[in-house]
Design a protein around this motif. Structure first.
Motif, PDB file in Angstrom:
ATOM      1  N   ALA A 195       0.770  -1.405  -0.054  1.00 49.43           N
ATOM      2  CA  ALA A 195       0.011   0.040  -0.054  1.00 49.43           C
ATOM      3  C   ALA A 195       0.825   1.290   0.155  1.00 49.43           C
ATOM      4  O   ALA A 195       0.622   2.225   0.718  1.00 49.43           O
ATOM      5  N   ALA A 196       1.882   1.254  -0.616  1.00 51.52           N
ATOM      6  CA  ALA A 196       2.863   2.198  -0.651  1.00 51.52           C
ATOM      7  C   ALA A 196       3.847   2.265  -1.901  1.00 51.52           C
ATOM      8  O   ALA A 196       4.294   1.234  -2.217  1.00 51.52           O
ATOM      9  N   ASN A 197       4.378   3.316  -2.298  1.00 50.87           N
ATOM     10  CA  ASN A 197       5.205   3.399  -3.441  1.00 50.87           C
ATOM     11  C   ASN A 197       6.771   2.946  -2.957  1.00 50.87           C
ATOM     12  O   ASN A 197       6.776   3.048  -1.749  1.00 50.87           O
ATOM     13  N   ASP A 217       0.262   6.200  -9.221  1.00 51.73           N
ATOM     14  CA  ASP A 217       1.292   7.358  -9.254  1.00 51.73           C
ATOM     15  C   ASP A 217       0.989   8.462  -8.030  1.00 51.73           C
ATOM     16  O   ASP A 217       0.349   9.190  -8.125  1.00 51.73           O
ATOM     17  N   GLY A 218       1.688   7.889  -6.994  1.00 51.96           N
ATOM     18  CA  GLY A 218       1.581   8.844  -5.823  1.00 51.96           C
ATOM     19  C   GLY A 218       1.731  10.074  -5.636  1.00 51.96           C
ATOM     20  O   GLY A 218       2.902  10.455  -6.586  1.00 51.96           O
ATOM     21  N   ILE A 219       1.115  10.938  -4.888  1.00 54.66           N
ATOM     22  CA  ILE A 219       1.453  12.217  -4.633  1.00 54.66           C
ATOM     23  C   ILE A 219       2.790  12.379  -3.915  1.00 54.66           C
ATOM     24  O   ILE A 219       3.608  13.332  -4.127  1.00 54.66           O
ATOM     25  N   ASN A 220       3.019  11.728  -3.035  1.00 57.97           N
ATOM     26  CA  ASN A 220       4.383  11.700  -2.081  1.00 57.97           C
ATOM     27  C   ASN A 220       5.215  11.246  -3.111  1.00 57.97           C
ATOM     28  O   ASN A 220       6.422  11.955  -3.170  1.00 57.97           O
ATOM     29  N   ARG A 221       5.128  10.412  -3.986  1.00 57.16           N
ATOM     30  CA  ARG A 221       6.077   9.737  -5.040  1.00 57.16           C
ATOM     31  C   ARG A 221       6.513  11.224  -6.012  1.00 57.16           C
ATOM     32  O   ARG A 221       7.741  11.322  -6.399  1.00 57.16           O
TER      33      ARG A 221
END
Length: 229
Positions: A195-197, A217-221
């Motif tokens: 559940a995480a990049n 395409d995560g925002i933190n990423r």
């Protein structure tokens, strides 16, 4: 285990957490037909700051579009989203960092396996910002489950029902004595955690799998390579 804070935004108002419920016959329950986003809110005295709120709102809008929910964007402007978030944060008055989970639920009853033109309800709730994995080092295994390919369920949309894939992978890791797992895509390439990049440091440079690798395409990423964020 984190629990929702007592006040929840549900529909068009604040309610007690136990009153924010969906019917058993709704598409959200029957088919997992909801999309969501999660973002932290930092607390510094009386000041509360949400992380990249516009990006999270836009991800909700895009997730809806990708899977065909066509009633959210016309009803929820960014300004309305900000106000609802502010209302629920103010009502709970957190004294430490929290996560906010905002979800668009398709709550029409027994419509069959379709999505367009169906009624939706928005929920927004807070919970304590507890880490989902150990912060002093963790044990990982390669998942026995492969990441759902983007041409089956789009990874770039945060669809609630798609997270059965993550549950299977995470539970296998826990049952095997690990903290989490590394997903491989259908071609056997590393893509993300349950559940995480995932990020690696290679020769002093932070690298992460490409968005074509069946990942969110995560925002933190995106933030690590966006100096203006």
């Amino acid at each position: 285990m984190a629990l929702p804070h007592s006040k929840v935004y549900f529909g068009d108002r604040l309610v007690e957490a136990q009153d924010a419920t969906l019917g058993v016959a709704t598409s959200a329950v029957l088919y997992g037909l909801s999309v969501y986003t999660v973002f932290p809110v930092q607390v510094d005295g009386d000041r509360r700051t949400a992380f990249r709120l516009l990006d999270h709102y836009q991800r909700l809008v895009e997730s809806c579009k990708i899977i065909g929910i066509d009633t959210f964007a016309s009803q929820w402007t960014f300004e309305r989203f900000v106000q609802a978030t502010r209302d629920v944060v103010d009502a709970n008055a957190p004294t430490a960092e929290v996560y906010v989970r905002a979800t668009v639920h398709v709550d029409e009853s027994i419509p069959g396996t379709r999505v367009r033109g169906l009624h939706t309800t928005v929920s927004i709730f807070l919970y304590d910002a507890n880490p989902i994995v150990p912060q002093d080092g963790m044990r990982l295994k390669t998942s026995v489950w492969r990441r759902i390919p983007d041409n089956a369920i789009p990874s770039r949309a945060k669809v609630n029902g798609a997270y059965v894939n993550s549950v299977l992978a995470k539970q296998d890791a826990i049952d095997s004595g690990f903290d989490d797992c590394i997903f491989l895509d259908i071609n056997g390439h590393v893509c993300e955690l349950s559940a995480a990049n995932i990020f690696l440091v290679r020769n002093g440079v932070l690298v992460t799998p490409d968005v074509t690798s069946d990942i969110l395409d995560g925002i933190n990423r995106r933030t690590h390579s966006d100096p203006g964020a």
